[in-house]
Design a protein around this motif. Structure first.
Motif, PDB file in Angstrom:
ATOM      1  N   THR A   1       0.343  11.254   0.795  1.00 42.56           N
ATOM      2  CA  THR A   1      -0.381  10.810  -0.394  1.00 42.56           C
ATOM      3  C   THR A   1      -1.766  11.433  -0.451  1.00 42.56           C
ATOM      4  O   THR A   1      -2.228  11.834  -1.524  1.00 42.56           O
ATOM      5  N   VAL A   2      -2.422  11.505   0.701  1.00 36.87           N
ATOM      6  CA  VAL A   2      -3.758  12.111   0.709  1.00 36.87           C
ATOM      7  C   VAL A   2      -3.666  13.569   0.275  1.00 36.87           C
ATOM      8  O   VAL A   2      -4.482  14.049  -0.518  1.00 36.87           O
TER       9      VAL A   2
ATOM     10  N   PHE B   1       0.832  -1.208   0.000  1.00 34.68           N
ATOM     11  CA  PHE B   1       0.000   0.000   0.000  1.00 34.68           C
ATOM     12  C   PHE B   1       0.865   1.257   0.000  1.00 34.68           C
ATOM     13  O   PHE B   1       0.500   2.265  -0.603  1.00 34.68           O
TER      14      PHE B   1
ATOM     15  N   ILE C   1       1.185   7.087  -6.669  1.00 32.33           N
ATOM     16  CA  ILE C   1       0.387   8.300  -6.841  1.00 32.33           C
ATOM     17  C   ILE C   1       1.268   9.520  -6.617  1.00 32.33           C
ATOM     18  O   ILE C   1       1.221  10.496  -7.360  1.00 32.33           O
TER      19      ILE C   1
ATOM     20  N   ILE D   1      -8.616   4.726  -2.843  1.00 23.71           N
ATOM     21  CA  ILE D   1      -7.237   4.971  -2.402  1.00 23.71           C
ATOM     22  C   ILE D   1      -7.243   5.754  -1.094  1.00 23.71           C
ATOM     23  O   ILE D   1      -6.534   5.406  -0.143  1.00 23.71           O
ATOM     24  N   THR D   2      -8.059   6.806  -1.020  1.00 22.76           N
ATOM     25  CA  THR D   2      -8.017   7.615   0.202  1.00 22.76           C
ATOM     26  C   THR D   2      -8.524   6.820   1.403  1.00 22.76           C
ATOM     27  O   THR D   2      -7.982   6.967   2.493  1.00 22.76           O
TER      28      THR D   2
ATOM     29  N   ARG E   1     -12.454  17.198  -4.843  1.00 21.44           N
ATOM     30  CA  ARG E   1     -11.129  17.229  -5.453  1.00 21.44           C
ATOM     31  C   ARG E   1     -10.913  16.078  -6.415  1.00 21.44           C
ATOM     32  O   ARG E   1      -9.849  15.973  -7.028  1.00 21.44           O
TER      33      ARG E   1
ATOM     34  N   TYR F   1       1.210   8.004   4.166  1.00 23.56           N
ATOM     35  CA  TYR F   1      -0.219   8.004   3.828  1.00 23.56           C
ATOM     36  C   TYR F   1      -0.776   9.419   3.843  1.00 23.56           C
ATOM     37  O   TYR F   1      -1.558   9.805   2.971  1.00 23.56           O
ATOM     38  N   LEU F   2      -0.368  10.185   4.857  1.00 22.75           N
ATOM     39  CA  LEU F   2      -0.837  11.570   4.939  1.00 22.75           C
ATOM     40  C   LEU F   2      -0.397  12.359   3.713  1.00 22.75           C
ATOM     41  O   LEU F   2      -1.190  13.096   3.108  1.00 22.75           O
TER      42      LEU F   2
ATOM     43  N   LEU G   1      -3.105  13.612  -3.386  1.00 22.26           N
ATOM     44  CA  LEU G   1      -4.334  13.209  -4.066  1.00 22.26           C
ATOM     45  C   LEU G   1      -5.339  14.342  -4.082  1.00 22.26           C
ATOM     46  O   LEU G   1      -6.089  14.521  -5.025  1.00 22.26           O
ATOM     47  N   ALA G   2      -5.363  15.099  -2.984  1.00 20.51           N
ATOM     48  CA  ALA G   2      -6.320  16.184  -2.899  1.00 20.51           C
ATOM     49  C   ALA G   2      -5.962  17.312  -3.854  1.00 20.51           C
ATOM     50  O   ALA G   2      -6.742  18.237  -4.058  1.00 20.51           O
ATOM     51  N   GLY G   3      -4.773  17.222  -4.430  1.00 26.55           N
ATOM     52  CA  GLY G   3      -4.398  18.214  -5.428  1.00 26.55           C
ATOM     53  C   GLY G   3      -3.941  19.524  -4.843  1.00 26.55           C
ATOM     54  O   GLY G   3      -3.908  20.544  -5.528  1.00 26.55           O
ATOM     55  N   PHE G   4      -3.567  19.511  -3.550  1.00 27.45           N
ATOM     56  CA  PHE G   4      -3.099  20.764  -2.958  1.00 27.45           C
ATOM     57  C   PHE G   4      -1.659  21.046  -3.359  1.00 27.45           C
ATOM     58  O   PHE G   4      -1.240  22.192  -3.424  1.00 27.45           O
TER      59      PHE G   4
ATOM     60  N   LEU H   1     -12.995  14.632  -0.330  1.00 29.11           N
ATOM     61  CA  LEU H   1     -11.906  14.646  -1.302  1.00 29.11           C
ATOM     62  C   LEU H   1     -12.371  14.080  -2.642  1.00 29.11           C
ATOM     63  O   LEU H   1     -11.971  14.554  -3.706  1.00 29.11           O
TER      64      LEU H   1
ATOM     65  N   LEU I   1       1.781   1.734  -3.447  1.00 31.19           N
ATOM     66  CA  LEU I   1       0.649   2.334  -4.154  1.00 31.19           C
ATOM     67  C   LEU I   1       0.616   3.839  -3.909  1.00 31.19           C
ATOM     68  O   LEU I   1       0.400   4.638  -4.832  1.00 31.19           O
ATOM     69  N   ALA I   2       0.865   4.207  -2.650  1.00 27.70           N
ATOM     70  CA  ALA I   2       0.929   5.624  -2.310  1.00 27.70           C
ATOM     71  C   ALA I   2       2.062   6.298  -3.066  1.00 27.70           C
ATOM     72  O   ALA I   2       1.908   7.395  -3.610  1.00 27.70           O
TER      73      ALA I   2
ATOM     74  N   ILE J   1      -8.193   3.614   1.880  1.00 25.28           N
ATOM     75  CA  ILE J   1      -7.092   2.721   2.281  1.00 25.28           C
ATOM     76  C   ILE J   1      -6.087   3.505   3.111  1.00 25.28           C
ATOM     77  O   ILE J   1      -5.672   3.084   4.197  1.00 25.28           O
ATOM     78  N   MET J   2      -5.724   4.706   2.625  1.00 27.46           N
ATOM     79  CA  MET J   2      -4.752   5.525   3.349  1.00 27.46           C
ATOM     80  C   MET J   2      -5.284   5.867   4.748  1.00 27.46           C
ATOM     81  O   MET J   2      -4.546   5.863   5.722  1.00 27.46           O
ATOM     82  N   PHE J   3      -6.583   6.136   4.809  1.00 27.22           N
ATOM     83  CA  PHE J   3      -7.158   6.515   6.104  1.00 27.22           C
ATOM     84  C   PHE J   3      -7.200   5.338   7.083  1.00 27.22           C
ATOM     85  O   PHE J   3      -7.205   5.553   8.289  1.00 27.22           O
TER      86      PHE J   3
ATOM     87  N   SER K   1     -10.320  12.957  -5.845  1.00 27.72           N
ATOM     88  CA  SER K   1      -9.390  11.883  -5.490  1.00 27.72           C
ATOM     89  C   SER K   1     -10.177  10.602  -5.285  1.00 27.72           C
ATOM     90  O   SER K   1     -11.234  10.620  -4.673  1.00 27.72           O
TER      91      SER K   1
ATOM     92  N   PHE L   1      -4.704   3.259   7.440  1.00 29.43           N
ATOM     93  CA  PHE L   1      -3.377   3.271   8.048  1.00 29.43           C
ATOM     94  C   PHE L   1      -3.223   4.466   8.975  1.00 29.43           C
ATOM     95  O   PHE L   1      -2.618   4.364  10.051  1.00 29.43           O
ATOM     96  N   ILE L   2      -3.775   5.604   8.558  1.00 31.55           N
ATOM     97  CA  ILE L   2      -3.668   6.789   9.414  1.00 31.55           C
ATOM     98  C   ILE L   2      -4.437   6.543  10.713  1.00 31.55           C
ATOM     99  O   ILE L   2      -3.974   6.905  11.806  1.00 31.55           O
TER     100      ILE L   2
END
Lengths: 322, 386
Positions: free
Chosen positions: A297-298, A240, A247, B142-143, B136, A294-295, A301-304, B132, A243-244, B145-147, B138, B149-150
């Motif tokens: 990547t988010v 994972f 992206i 994927i988000t 946005r 992970y943070l 992903l959010a495009g910031f 998101l 995967l991050a 999955i990331m959440f 996204s 882990f967070i």
């Protein structure tokens, strides 16, 4: 932080980044061809088990590597069957593959070795040994460059060098060959590729197979080079993180190298909290470092911070006629 | 479109998929040198042969109903929420905060209060990926999955650094006070004269889960919002054209989904362990995916699929106890169920459809193939429907 500590830190960064890099490139091939792959984790895990198991039985790490790749390819075939031939949901197929690998590895390990879901410890020819590059010992005493060459560049297993060579190779295949052009096209607009008389199904299967191969190497590295043997769930979310990283790298090979090195550095820092404290003067909790990939990547992903645009036909099965 | 009758679609396809998964599981058991029939007998006896077994089966089923409903609701809007695990973890955090820091006078009030907190935190944890996705673009898979882990890292941090009682080495919160103890099935059934095992963890949350099934059914098929969610799931452009806001539906669906996953915590954290521990969810969030797929995203289906997985879980634990088959067999079965009912769905459906077409052909002679010469009202209608 002194120079030697820095070198040691970078050294373990390289070690930890290698499986991420291989898995990330695997995802790159698959997703560039329009097949989402969240089963990277499972393929790595399966390969880690079978390479350790076969290496332990035969005593040859190369047979182990071959078995690891074969098992990863078998799971790739399942993914291809579900997502290409039967046009099923690629994400669900990936989830299933992750669980299949998590369960089967322990089940088979228990049946073969009866050691609580692990393989016996590997030693000697059943492991990938570090390679000492030429003149490494001779250069060790040269200031600055000596430790750099001896500690950081020399002394890794062959799979590490293979992983780093895979980056330019991937770039060359994807952006300088006809196969690569078609592969990228099939992830953007499969109908156009089909109209040109090239098989969409064939290309996607090829991409999924390459992903299986790379995941197989990544898994073999985990159990026969990074560690000496398989333990339950040893991939530990690396699929994972890869995967991050994919992206984060915006589906590009060179960026993938930097992204996985960065995430490898986080992993290395997690084991050396004293280094962080001495550099920035604050005690950083290990949990924050483990959540950081992970943070980030988010946020990406959010495009910031720059926008990550996936291949356009990603995740969609191709139907020839409507 | 409608090649198969509805009963085949709803019952036959999942049943065949399930049989395929069961067959492969049996082969796996054979391959590791055990007897599949003996294994099933042992599982049935261990999971359903005593009120103790039933108590565990129903306890696990309660978890899976909540997470299964969470995934199912999202599926209706064609959103794939893999984040049930993280949302349930946050739900556990919500329960722990409410139970430890508010002096509840009675368990009924505590159940409501802790349930609200669990749902709220779960909803927040799902709302961020939802936002998101909606705003946005996204990908929610994927988000989420990331959440997951967070959430695991956050929970680890909170348990080690904030909630751990002083002097304790265990990364877990303090025990909840006696007042928030939820009645177990033993305590509920004793006044009715039914003897139920004292040590089994099934508790009143089971009834909450059953009620949640009914509420979700009402929401999806009997309200305007449910209609909009389904419409959005069927065709996003059409829903947009009909004035349904994609942002609103995505957000609302994810919030409902996250709240349901978070609600699971009233069962495992409040009802069973009565304190917050690391890895309290034990993968129930992921089993929700298998449950929702097998239950065809329908609350009734989810209910029975959750019971089946509860049985598998408890039976698997018994297997691990008495034979050399490790618990991971259940993970394999779960994977096969997800694979066959979710990803390889068409492998079963395509031949079945062909079969039904074969038997159907002689019945309506002037159907689609030669509809040019003077289409009758029937064939004209069927074409319009397609």
């Amino acid at each position: 932080m002194d120079y030697i500590t820095l070198i040691q830190l970078l050294d373990s960064t390289v070690r930890l980044a290698t499986p991420l890099l291989l898995a990330c490139l695997a995802g790159l091939f698959s997703e560039r061809a329009g097949v989402f792959d969240i089963g990277l984790e499972g393929k790595m895990l399966a390969a880690a088990f079978f390479s350790a198991a076969l290496a332990s039985i035969t005593g040859s790490v190369w047979i182990g590597l071959a078995a690891g790749i074969a098992s990863s390819l078998a799971l790739s075939a399942v993914h291809g069957l579900a997502s290409i031939t039967f046009r099923g949901n690629q994400l669900i197929s990936g989830v299933a593959i992750n669980f299949l690998a998590a369960g089967m590895t322990v089940l088979i390990a228990q049946d073969w070795f009866a050691q609580g879901g692990r393989t016996p410890s590997l030693f000697g020819g059943a492991r990938f040994e570090p390679i000492t590059l030429p003149f490494a010992d001779a250069m060790a005493n040269v200031p600055i460059i000596g430790p750099l060459y001896e500690e950081l560049i020399s002394g890794h297993s062959i799979l590490v060098y293979a992983a780093f060579l895979a980056v330019p190779l991937t770039w060359w295949i994807l952006f300088r060959t006809r196969f690569g052009l078609r592969l990228r096209a099939v992830g953007e607009n499969p109908a156009a590729v089909d109209t040109a008389g090239v098989s969409v199904v064939g290309l996607r299967y090829a991409a999924v197979a390459i992903a299986g191969l790379l995941c197989g190497v990544a898994g073999a590295y985990l159990s026969t080079a990074l560690q000496a043997g398989f333990v339950k769930d040893m991939s530990a979310g690396r699929g994972f993180i890869a995967l991050a990283a994919l992206i984060f790298a915006k589906w590009r090979p060179w960026y993938a190298l930097w992204a996985t090195l960065l995430f490898g550095l986080f992993g290395a820092l997690e084991t050396r909290p004293d280094v962080i404290q001495s550099v920035i003067g604050i005690k950083v909790q290990g949990q924050i470092l483990s959540a950081l990939p992970y943070l980030m990547t988010v946020v990406i992903l959010a495009g910031f911070v720059g926008k990550a645009i996936p291949p356009r036909a990603g995740g969609e099965p191709y139907v020839k006629e409507r | 479109m409608d090649v198969m009758p509805k009963w085949a679609e709803v019952i036959l396809v999942p049943l065949i998929s399930l049989l395929l998964a069961a067959l492969l599981s049996a082969l796996v058991i054979l391959a590791i040198g055990e007897d599949p029939i003996a294994a099933v007998t042992l599982m049935v006896k261990g999971a359903l042969g005593s009120t103790y077994g039933w108590g565990y089966t129903l306890y696990y089923a309660t978890n899976f109903i909540f997470t299964g409903l969470a995934v199912a609701v999202a599926f209706h809007a064609r959103l794939f929420n893999i984040g049930g695990e993280g949302q349930a973890m946050l739900g556990g955090l919500g329960v722990a905060i409410a139970a430890l820091y508010i002096p509840w006078p009675h368990w009924t009030l505590a159940l409501i209060g802790c349930g609200v907190m669990a749902g709220l935190l779960g909803a927040i944890w799902a709302a961020i990926p939802g936002w998101l996705q909606a705003k946005r673009g996204s990908h929610v898979v994927i988000t989420t999955i990331m959440f997951n882990f967070i959430a695991a890292a956050l929970l680890n941090y909170v348990l080690v650094n904030v909630m751990r009682p002083p002097g304790s080495m265990d990364p877990a919160s303090a025990r909840f006070p006696e007042a928030v103890h939820l009645p177990t099935l033993h305590e509920l059934l004793a006044p009715l004269g039914i003897a139920f095992s004292k040590s089994a963890p099934a508790n009143i949350s089971l009834l909450v889960a059953a009620a949640a099934c009914i509420v979700v059914w009402l929401l999806i098929w009997r309200t305007r919002l449910g209609y909009e969610i389904r419409a959005y799931g069927h065709s996003q452009p059409a829903a947009k054209y009909a004035g349904i806001s994609p942002v609103r539906i995505t957000m609302v669906t994810m919030i409902i989904s996250g709240a349901l996953a978070g609600l699971m915590a009233i069962n495992n954290v409040m009802g069973e362990s009565e304190r917050l521990v690391l890895n309290a969810t034990e993968g129930a969030g992921f089993i929700g995916i298998a449950v929702a797929l097998m239950g065809r995203s329908h609350p009734v289906g989810v209910f029975f699929a959750a019971l089946l997985f509860g049985f598998l879980y408890q039976g698997g634990a018994e297997l691990a106890l008495w034979t050399s088959i490790p618990r991971e067999l259940i993970v394999v079965i779960q994977a096969l169920v997800i694979l066959f009912t979710g990803a390889l769905d068409n492998m079963v459906r395509m031949p079945l459809e062909r079969l039904f077409l074969m038997f159907r052909r002689p019945a309506p002679p002037a159907n689609s193939a030669d509809s040019e010469p003077k289409p009758g009202p029937r064939s004209g209608q069927s074409e319009g429907a397609e």
